[in-house]
Design an enzyme around this catalytic site. Sequence first.
Site, mmCIF file in Angstrom:
data_model
loop_
_atom_site.group_PDB
_atom_site.id
_atom_site.type_symbol
_atom_site.label_atom_id
_atom_site.label_comp_id
_atom_site.label_asym_id
_atom_site.label_seq_id
_atom_site.Cartn_x
_atom_site.Cartn_y
_atom_site.Cartn_z
ATOM 1 N N SER A 162 0.794 -1.163 -0.002
ATOM 2 C CA SER A 162 0.026 -0.124 0.006
ATOM 3 C C SER A 162 0.622 1.330 -0.029
ATOM 4 O O SER A 162 0.327 2.359 -0.149
ATOM 5 C CB SER A 162 -0.900 0.048 1.194
ATOM 6 O OG SER A 162 -1.948 -0.983 0.919
ATOM 7 N N LYS A 172 -0.105 3.712 -2.534
ATOM 8 C CA LYS A 172 -1.059 4.793 -2.566
ATOM 9 C C LYS A 172 -0.525 6.255 -2.507
ATOM 10 O O LYS A 172 -1.289 7.170 -2.485
ATOM 11 C CB LYS A 172 -1.934 4.627 -1.190
ATOM 12 C CG LYS A 172 -2.881 3.186 -1.512
ATOM 13 C CD LYS A 172 -3.461 2.640 -0.135
ATOM 14 C CE LYS A 172 -4.342 1.355 -0.789
ATOM 15 N NZ LYS A 172 -4.403 0.235 0.174
ATOM 16 N N SER A 176 -5.947 3.555 4.564
ATOM 17 C CA SER A 176 -5.433 2.524 3.349
ATOM 18 C C SER A 176 -6.647 1.782 2.780
ATOM 19 O O SER A 176 -6.242 0.446 2.579
ATOM 20 C CB SER A 176 -4.046 1.715 4.012
ATOM 21 O OG SER A 176 -3.688 1.086 2.936
ATOM 22 N N LYS A 186 3.648 6.445 4.564
ATOM 23 C CA LYS A 186 2.655 5.247 4.346
ATOM 24 C C LYS A 186 3.085 4.149 4.668
ATOM 25 O O LYS A 186 4.187 3.777 4.301
ATOM 26 C CB LYS A 186 2.411 5.383 2.912
ATOM 27 C CG LYS A 186 1.202 4.347 2.352
ATOM 28 C CD LYS A 186 -0.203 5.172 3.100
ATOM 29 C CE LYS A 186 -1.248 4.094 2.792
ATOM 30 N NZ LYS A 186 -1.249 2.948 3.668
#
Length: 411
Positions: free
Chosen positions: A86, A89, A141, A248
């Site tokens: 993720s 993202k 997320s 992140k």
Amino acid sequence: MRHLKFLSIFLAAALVAAGALFYAGRTPADETEKPAVFPEKTIVVPASASAPPNLKLHARYAGVMDASSGRMLYGREMDKRAAMASTTKIMTALLVLESGRMGETVTASSYAASMPKVHLGMVKGRRYRLKDLLYSLMLESHNDTAVAIAEHMAGSVQGFAAKMNEKAKALGMSSTHFVTPNGLDAKGHASTPADMCRLAAYAIKNKDFCALIRTKSYHFTDLSGKHSYSLNNRDAFLSYYDGALGIKTGFTGDAGYCFVGAARRDGVTLTSCVLACGWPPNKSYKWTDTKALMDYGFSHYTAFTFPVQNLSALRIPVEEGRADYVSCSQPAAPSTLLGQHETVTVRYSLPDKLYAPVRSGTAIGSVSFYINDALYRTEKIFPSENIEKSDFSDTIKTVLHLWTETFTGAM
């Protein structure tokens, strides 16, 4: 009559001398005028300390970067491609923030609603504000949110992935390929720690992105107002590391635990990345590794500007030109973070002489900057002015002027 005869002889001699000088490829010059001697072609700044020990990391792939210069300070397999989960993202959010379409409305598709956990819980046909979905994307997320955003922005996941790859190429992420907007495992979807550090360094230049990733909690509803959502930031790095800017987390079965981070202390900004940093139950490995990388950068590196000699006094001889010498423009002095254990070398490459015409926009040399004998950067060196090629008439004028002064003085 005697004066006219003498003047005729003088002019004839002047023309002969001018021709000889022209065909010899030079114009008369003050013999006392000499070009400035370049002081030193190579400068070496030696290391003043021994190298720090290697880090003990859990991550298979890791790196930490000076965000200002883009220089990688430390890495483990930092150029090897691996799944990045993720952390993908980050790119998804950036494309939305840079699109100027934040006020638009997103309608969830059945495909978006089918995404596995972690998800917002979208239902086909439900409508959301694009701005609200960015918080869903980055704080919690949510995988369904990423797909809904991609379909809205580009018509399909594939179309959005093409935009992601186009942006990655523009940022110099040469080893990165995006297939999905959420980072779920997919064939060919991969990056490297070095590329993800570059992405993070670019992202934190965006003030809206920084505000987004530092938001602790967020509440919103769908457009109907019937469905509400409460979000909390899952980035523990923000709360436990001094100077943390966040960024992140990520996890998939292929990627393992991942984290891309950024931190700033005393004007120094670092970005880091850990991929394949353990699997359940070792969820905390990504935090300890990130702390180790950041501590390494802040402890062993300080701001450094390369020494560049003053080239304004340097004058390079010009053959067959309307001027005998040309000076140089001053090249830029690059800056980066440098460790006391590192050696710096600066090498200049300049010609001993030039031939007219000389153009100020055409490089005549270069200065190269090395760290530990590896090329870091090269700057071109340019003439400070244009020098046109001398012709026969220029030579005649010069000789006549000099001889007239001599003749007048003698009279």
